[in-house]
Design a protein around this motif. Sequence first.
Motif, PDB file in Angstrom:
ATOM      1  N   LYS A 126     -67.698  61.781  64.473  1.00 25.71           N
ATOM      2  CA  LYS A 126     -66.605  60.219  63.695  1.00 25.71           C
ATOM      3  C   LYS A 126     -64.860  60.691  63.735  1.00 25.71           C
ATOM      4  O   LYS A 126     -64.807  59.752  63.954  1.00 25.71           O
ATOM      5  CB  LYS A 126     -66.972  60.033  62.572  1.00 25.71           C
ATOM      6  N   ASP A 127     -65.241  61.813  63.344  1.00 27.01           N
ATOM      7  CA  ASP A 127     -63.920  62.148  62.725  1.00 27.01           C
ATOM      8  C   ASP A 127     -63.392  62.939  64.357  1.00 27.01           C
ATOM      9  O   ASP A 127     -61.489  62.803  63.808  1.00 27.01           O
ATOM     10  CB  ASP A 127     -64.053  63.876  62.362  1.00 27.01           C
ATOM     11  N   ILE A 144     -61.825  58.520  64.776  1.00 24.79           N
ATOM     12  CA  ILE A 144     -60.845  58.596  64.409  1.00 24.79           C
ATOM     13  C   ILE A 144     -59.520  59.059  64.406  1.00 24.79           C
ATOM     14  O   ILE A 144     -58.544  58.247  64.684  1.00 24.79           O
ATOM     15  CB  ILE A 144     -61.541  58.272  62.279  1.00 24.79           C
ATOM     16  N   ALA A 145     -59.551  60.459  65.057  1.00 26.05           N
ATOM     17  CA  ALA A 145     -58.325  61.085  65.372  1.00 26.05           C
ATOM     18  C   ALA A 145     -57.654  60.715  66.809  1.00 26.05           C
ATOM     19  O   ALA A 145     -56.713  60.184  66.940  1.00 26.05           O
ATOM     20  CB  ALA A 145     -58.479  62.742  65.336  1.00 26.05           C
ATOM     21  N   LEU A 146     -58.364  60.070  67.199  1.00 26.40           N
ATOM     22  CA  LEU A 146     -58.529  59.500  68.871  1.00 26.40           C
ATOM     23  C   LEU A 146     -57.422  58.244  68.264  1.00 26.40           C
ATOM     24  O   LEU A 146     -56.388  57.679  69.164  1.00 26.40           O
ATOM     25  CB  LEU A 146     -58.873  59.497  69.877  1.00 26.40           C
ATOM     26  N   GLN A 177     -69.813  53.362  76.543  1.00 26.98           N
ATOM     27  CA  GLN A 177     -68.848  54.139  75.541  1.00 26.98           C
ATOM     28  C   GLN A 177     -67.681  54.317  74.885  1.00 26.98           C
ATOM     29  O   GLN A 177     -67.041  54.936  73.426  1.00 26.98           O
ATOM     30  CB  GLN A 177     -67.946  55.541  76.530  1.00 26.98           C
ATOM     31  N   LEU A 178     -66.736  53.245  74.622  1.00 26.14           N
ATOM     32  CA  LEU A 178     -66.250  53.148  73.849  1.00 26.14           C
ATOM     33  C   LEU A 178     -66.207  51.787  72.670  1.00 26.14           C
ATOM     34  O   LEU A 178     -65.901  52.397  71.771  1.00 26.14           O
ATOM     35  CB  LEU A 178     -64.859  52.121  74.890  1.00 26.14           C
ATOM     36  N   GLN A 201     -67.698  51.897  66.774  1.00 27.13           N
ATOM     37  CA  GLN A 201     -68.656  52.047  66.090  1.00 27.13           C
ATOM     38  C   GLN A 201     -68.796  52.715  65.249  1.00 27.13           C
ATOM     39  O   GLN A 201     -69.413  53.063  64.127  1.00 27.13           O
ATOM     40  CB  GLN A 201     -69.881  51.609  66.959  1.00 27.13           C
ATOM     41  N   SER A 202     -68.283  53.929  65.542  1.00 26.63           N
ATOM     42  CA  SER A 202     -68.267  54.707  64.309  1.00 26.63           C
ATOM     43  C   SER A 202     -67.027  55.078  64.037  1.00 26.63           C
ATOM     44  O   SER A 202     -67.213  56.105  63.342  1.00 26.63           O
ATOM     45  CB  SER A 202     -68.216  56.536  65.609  1.00 26.63           C
ATOM     46  N   ILE A 203     -66.323  54.365  63.934  1.00 29.24           N
ATOM     47  CA  ILE A 203     -64.891  54.891  63.109  1.00 29.24           C
ATOM     48  C   ILE A 203     -65.194  53.202  62.257  1.00 29.24           C
ATOM     49  O   ILE A 203     -65.176  52.412  62.434  1.00 29.24           O
ATOM     50  CB  ILE A 203     -63.576  54.147  64.055  1.00 29.24           C
ATOM     51  N   PRO A 204     -65.337  53.579  60.761  1.00 32.05           N
ATOM     52  CA  PRO A 204     -65.719  53.644  59.376  1.00 32.05           C
ATOM     53  C   PRO A 204     -64.524  52.210  59.391  1.00 32.05           C
ATOM     54  O   PRO A 204     -63.348  51.838  59.916  1.00 32.05           O
ATOM     55  CB  PRO A 204     -65.457  53.360  58.624  1.00 32.05           C
ATOM     56  N   SER A 205     -64.923  50.525  58.962  1.00 30.55           N
ATOM     57  CA  SER A 205     -64.101  49.470  59.518  1.00 30.55           C
ATOM     58  C   SER A 205     -63.261  49.960  58.301  1.00 30.55           C
ATOM     59  O   SER A 205     -62.221  48.982  58.995  1.00 30.55           O
ATOM     60  CB  SER A 205     -64.992  49.213  59.000  1.00 30.55           C
ATOM     61  N   ASP A 206     -63.375  50.573  56.990  1.00 27.30           N
ATOM     62  CA  ASP A 206     -61.753  50.722  56.303  1.00 27.30           C
ATOM     63  C   ASP A 206     -61.026  50.595  57.125  1.00 27.30           C
ATOM     64  O   ASP A 206     -59.690  50.393  56.810  1.00 27.30           O
ATOM     65  CB  ASP A 206     -61.944  50.480  55.163  1.00 27.30           C
TER      66      ASP A 206
END
Length: 217
Positions: free
Chosen positions: A140-141, A144-146, A199-200, A205-210
């Motif tokens: 997830k981290d 988010i960074a990508l 994969q995309l 989905q791993s990135i929080p919606s907020d």
Amino acid sequence: MTAKPTYPDQNPIVLVVDDDESLRLSICDLLESVGIEAAGFASTQALMDADLLDRPGCMILDVRMPGVSGLDFQSRLAASGISASIIFLTGYGDIPMTVQAMKAGAIEFLTKPVREQTLLDAVNKAIEIDKERRAAQLTKDTNIALYATLTPRERQVMEAVVRGALSKQIAFELNISEITVKLHRSSVMRKMKTSFVTQLVHAWQSIPSDIRNDYAA
């Protein structure tokens, strides 16, 4: 009280917190006899002072101890945003206490005396759960960074791609050419380090919606 980010492939450690010294030492000896690193503490305060909460692994907590109890410590960890695989081991367990601990995410609630194999099975289960949780957090981290490296237009294209829109549809929605859509899509795949749409989708989905909404604002 915060935990530093760690990688899931670090060697796990079991943190044993019990004010009964003989029991604490016997549990540590048992774990180390099967190759599992362990460290014992007489109180939750002693554990916090040791600065080991960032290590992968699990905790074995006595429910009733001087100072902060095991259940209270579980609540404090959760309030601080620290996820921990916790096994409760107590001689005073009851049903309400067990329900409280399990609802709060405890892996097991065992009563003393406990069979060695039962405890080892619980520890192995807790360590595996912790590894999976840390691996998911690392993914997830990373995503988010990508995602933060994408341009606003690329984020729009990514959102459309993951919901199944075709290039022609995306071009119409964004009022750009289909060729431009394909260029953005290629850039998104490269920046997100993905080769396939599936994969995309998983990355999205791993990135929080907020977080996605913050970038969209």
